[in-house]
Design a protein around this motif. Structure first.
Motif, PDB file in Angstrom:
ATOM      1  N   TRP A  87       1.013  -1.070   0.041  1.00  0.00           N
ATOM      2  CA  TRP A  87      -0.030   0.003   0.185  1.00  0.00           C
ATOM      3  C   TRP A  87       0.999   1.303  -0.059  1.00  0.00           C
ATOM      4  O   TRP A  87       0.908   1.885   1.046  1.00  0.00           O
ATOM      5  CB  TRP A  87      -0.898  -0.060   1.333  1.00  0.00           C
ATOM      6  CG  TRP A  87      -1.991  -0.928   1.340  1.00  0.00           C
ATOM      7  CD1 TRP A  87      -1.733  -2.313   0.960  1.00  0.00           C
ATOM      8  CD2 TRP A  87      -3.344  -0.830   1.605  1.00  0.00           C
ATOM      9  NE1 TRP A  87      -3.071  -3.196   1.324  1.00  0.00           N
ATOM     10  CE2 TRP A  87      -3.992  -2.077   1.337  1.00  0.00           C
ATOM     11  CE3 TRP A  87      -4.156   0.441   1.827  1.00  0.00           C
ATOM     12  CZ2 TRP A  87      -5.377  -2.323   1.607  1.00  0.00           C
ATOM     13  CZ3 TRP A  87      -5.394   0.206   1.888  1.00  0.00           C
ATOM     14  CH2 TRP A  87      -6.052  -1.217   1.890  1.00  0.00           C
ATOM     15  N   VAL A 168     -10.922   3.788   0.479  1.00  0.00           N
ATOM     16  CA  VAL A 168      -9.601   3.293   0.748  1.00  0.00           C
ATOM     17  C   VAL A 168      -9.012   2.678  -0.481  1.00  0.00           C
ATOM     18  O   VAL A 168      -7.789   3.053  -0.739  1.00  0.00           O
ATOM     19  CB  VAL A 168      -9.436   2.215   1.665  1.00  0.00           C
ATOM     20  CG1 VAL A 168      -8.176   1.453   1.930  1.00  0.00           C
ATOM     21  CG2 VAL A 168      -9.716   2.988   3.389  1.00  0.00           C
ATOM     22  N   ARG A 172      -5.430   4.017  -2.480  1.00  0.00           N
ATOM     23  CA  ARG A 172      -4.360   3.267  -2.936  1.00  0.00           C
ATOM     24  C   ARG A 172      -3.725   3.885  -4.508  1.00  0.00           C
ATOM     25  O   ARG A 172      -2.639   3.289  -4.317  1.00  0.00           O
ATOM     26  CB  ARG A 172      -4.791   1.837  -2.942  1.00  0.00           C
ATOM     27  CG  ARG A 172      -5.149   0.985  -1.558  1.00  0.00           C
ATOM     28  CD  ARG A 172      -5.591  -0.146  -1.849  1.00  0.00           C
ATOM     29  NE  ARG A 172      -4.190  -1.070  -2.243  1.00  0.00           N
ATOM     30  CZ  ARG A 172      -4.516  -2.418  -2.373  1.00  0.00           C
ATOM     31  NH1 ARG A 172      -5.570  -3.182  -2.057  1.00  0.00           N
ATOM     32  NH2 ARG A 172      -3.387  -3.157  -2.569  1.00  0.00           N
ATOM     33  N   LEU A 198      -9.039  -4.345   6.410  1.00  0.00           N
ATOM     34  CA  LEU A 198      -8.080  -3.712   5.865  1.00  0.00           C
ATOM     35  C   LEU A 198      -6.889  -4.439   5.766  1.00  0.00           C
ATOM     36  O   LEU A 198      -5.889  -4.576   5.117  1.00  0.00           O
ATOM     37  CB  LEU A 198      -7.800  -2.322   6.297  1.00  0.00           C
ATOM     38  CG  LEU A 198      -9.022  -1.433   6.284  1.00  0.00           C
ATOM     39  CD1 LEU A 198      -8.915  -0.298   6.974  1.00  0.00           C
ATOM     40  CD2 LEU A 198      -9.236  -0.992   4.727  1.00  0.00           C
ATOM     41  N   ALA A 203      -3.240  -3.752   4.873  1.00  0.00           N
ATOM     42  CA  ALA A 203      -2.942  -2.433   4.939  1.00  0.00           C
ATOM     43  C   ALA A 203      -2.351  -2.156   6.252  1.00  0.00           C
ATOM     44  O   ALA A 203      -2.184  -2.894   7.467  1.00  0.00           O
ATOM     45  CB  ALA A 203      -4.533  -1.749   5.198  1.00  0.00           C
TER      46      ALA A 203
END
Length: 681
Positions: A87, A168, A172, A198, A203
């Protein structure tokens, strides 16, 4: 059922279907937002609103938390091994604490202190089109000129989980480092479930608690004095330094910063008015009543001076509606005002919206019916406007009629929640048959009304507000929220996991078959098998009901069934360790039962063994999972031998699952054999 996209085809429909065409997930704008200078007529809601920052932020008091956030912001990229970043540059933190703790103001201060970073706020979207998504809306290109992108999401717990994951996923794609700061009241299982999702994707996630004043080395009298001095600049008084704090300032009633600020504002108002009345005293409930009385003073003065035509009582009803339903775009706002009976025509509704906007300016994206702020003041307003029904629990009236400006609870409000969320449908055509269905609501339908269809679109805001209000005002829970959800349990599900989780935690001492337990039992049959936005709330309901039911039975078969359901719900919510514990208990109990009566209890044992294999695999215990998976196959083979027609589907399922377990253990040849066997079966 929800469907979205440019082309949708649905067949064999059972139940309601909602089509969402090109739904906007969120919009992004500058953070912190500029201070609102609407009608700089000092009113409690304006003076206490976080956006206006009337009381200067005390950076020294929150330095430990700011230091933690600063270290997180400036941390290097997370290396996933092999020389490649996971990430790239994106990290997520949750800043959480009770309402009135100061999360929004702290986030604003953090954004100002983030020199060189582009700070934006992502707000949940309600309009069509995907305009404003961070990666696709131009902000990603702008961020390239900065050190990175700081994205703040306030009230993150009110977002559907899938929409947070969409945000989210968009982030990215940013070329610049990104820090996503989520603000929410609860953490707990709501956050654990999201963090699990996540984390499954690699993440970097973490949580930062914002402690209350009771847990900090803070002189509350200094917080009180600073707030009083700031408010005195807008409500002139002589010698503001002489304003004294209430004697009970050190008690738990003033754990939150907002409670201290409310006490200071009440004292400043008392000195500013200087009308010989008794000074406001008591805990936060009575202070809220006093301050809301001053809010009503502003409505009354505006009406007396012909600034607005709407009388204070009607304005209170508009503000009440806005607290439950707002903010809204103009068209839905008109529909809501008609639904609750405040407007009969478009012209009437527009006049009410304009009158409301003269006190509470519309927010971004041309939204109107902006709720009273801060949230806790809106919750107190709902509670004080709504009468206590018989046997509905304690009620906290103002200390005297003048405190709330002579206003009494409005019986209009007693039925408006039902009117907003489950209004009666139009009367049936003459001669048509009224459907005889179990979900008719006696509190929100007329004698000639057709079947009720709850307004789930309004439920997320309204149910969330009611649940939060019910935490501190028992008459809202027992007299209004609980009956509504018993009649329309699907409204709770429409409100999302955070609201369902908070609901399940209401009345923790209540272990009766009435009250919250009855509400949760009404909701339970409507829980979906799997739903990304409800799995956490479903697990919370199952946990609360399991504890209640376990205290009322010593039947091993019933206890095993409770543990089995509990394990499944916990696993769906990402709580794998807890799920494994209860899955094992179900297996153990059913083994004992099968030893005593194999014919009666072997089917349930086979199911538990199969499910336990899945739980073990999810926990990474592949060897144990393989053992139980083989055992499930053997047990279903035994059952199929005695009744092939009944148990052949279960045998095929267990053989297929065992093939998966073998593949996970690296035994590919054996996995292929069992996979072929599953096909043949």
């Amino acid at each position: 059922m929800f469907a979205g996209g440019d082309i949708c085809q649905v067949g064999e429909v059972h139940g309601d279907v909602t089509f969402v065409v090109d739904r906007e997930v969120y919009r992004a704008g500058p953070w912190p937002p500029p201070a609102r200078l609407d009608n700089v007529v000092a009113r409690p809601s304006w003076l206490l609103a976080a956006d206006n920052e009337v009381v200067p932020f005390d950076e020294r008091r929150r330095k430990p938390v700011l230091d933690v956030l600063t270290a997180w912001r400036d941390a290097p990229r997370v290396d996933g091994g092999g020389g490649e970043a996971m990430w790239p540059g994106l990290s997520v933190r949750l800043l959480h604490g009770p309402g009135g703790q100061g999360k929004t103001r702290l986030a604003a201060q953090f954004a100002r202190a983030s020199a060189g970073w582009l700070a934006v706020q992502a707000r949940h979207g309600t309009q069509r089109g995907r305009v404003g998504r961070v990666a696709g809306g131009g902000l990603d290109a702008d961020a390239a000129a900065f050190r990175g992108l700081l994205v703040v999401v306030d009230y993150a717990e009110r977002w559907p989980a899938e929409d947070l994951l969409t945000l989210v996923g968009d982030l990215r794609g940013s070329a610049a480092p990104v820090r996503l700061l989520l603000l929410s009241r609860p953490a707990g299982h709501w956050w654990q479930g999201l963090a699990h999702e996540l984390g499954e994707q690699g993440a970097d996630v973490g949580a930062v608690p914002l402690p209350p004043l009771a847990e900090e080395s803070v002189d509350r009298s200094r917080v009180f004095a600073a707030a009083a001095a700031a408010f005195a600049e807008h409500l002139p008084v002589e010698d503001p330094a002489a304003i004294r704090a209430p004697a009970n300032l050190a008690t738990d009633a003033y754990r939150q910063v907002l409670s201290v600020h409310m006490a200071a504002l009440a004292e400043v108002y008392h000195r500013h008015l200087a009308d010989g009345r008794a000074r406001p005293e008591g805990g936060p409930h009575r202070l809220a009543a006093y301050l809301l009385g001053r809010e009503r003073d502003a409505w009354a003065a505006a009406h007396t001076n012909s600034r607005v035509e709407v009388r204070p009582k009607q304005m209170a009803r508009i503000v009440y509606t806005a607290a439950l339903a707002g903010p809204l775009r103009p068209d839905p706002a008109v529909a809501v005002l008609k639904r609750v009976g405040l407007a009969a025509t478009l012209s009437d509704a527009e006049g009410l919206i304009d009158a409301h906007a003269s006190f509470y300016l519309p927010g971004g994206e041309a939204s109107v019916l902006r709720p009273l702020s801060p949230d806790r003041l809106a919750e107190d307003f709902l509670a004080l406007q709504t009468p206590a029904l018989p046997d509905a629990g304690a009620y906290y009236p103002p200390p005297d009629p003048w405190a709330y400006n002579g206003a009494e609870p409005d019986w209009w409000a007693a039925t408006r929640v039902a009117a907003l969320l489950c209004p009666a449908a139009e009367p049936a055509e003459p001669g048509s048959k009224t459907p005889d269905t179990p979900d008719r609501c006696p509190r929100c339908r007329g004698a000639d009304a057709t079947q009720q269809r709850p307004q789930v679109a309004s439920a997320r805001q309204a149910i969330t507000m009611l649940v939060e209000t019910a935490r501190r005002w028992p008459h809202i829970a027992a007299g209004h929220l609980y009956p509504l959800l018993r009649d329309h349990p699907q409204l709770a599900l429409a409100a999302g996991s955070a609201a369902v989780t908070a609901l399940a935690r209401l009345d923790p001492e209540d272990d009766s078959d009435t009250g919250i337990i009855a509400v949760l039992e009404a909701i339970e049959p409507h829980l979906p098998d799997r739903h990304i936005d409800l799995d956490i709330g479903s697990a919370e309901i199952t946990e609360r009901l399991a504890e209640h039911r376990l205290q009322r039975t010593d039947n091993p078969a019933e206890i095993a069934a409770i543990h089995s359901t509990r394990a499944l719900r916990l696993a769906n919510a990402g709580r794998r360790g807890d799920a494994l514990t209860f899955s094992q208990r179900a297996v153990d109990l059913r083994e004992e039962l099968a030893d005593g009566n194999r014919e009666a209890y072997l089917p349930n044992l086979a199911m538990s063994v199969n499910n336990h294999a899945v739980r073990l695999a999810e926990a990474g215990r592949r060897g144990d999972a393989l053992t139980f998976s083989q055992r499930a196959v053997d047990t279903y083979e035994e059952l199929a031998d005695s009744n092939r027609e009944a148990y052949l589907p279960n045998l095929a399922m267990s053989v297929n699952n065992h093939a998966v377990r073998l593949a996970e253990a690296g035994r590919r040849g054996d996995a292929l054999t069992f996979s072929q066997r599953a096909v043949d079966t």
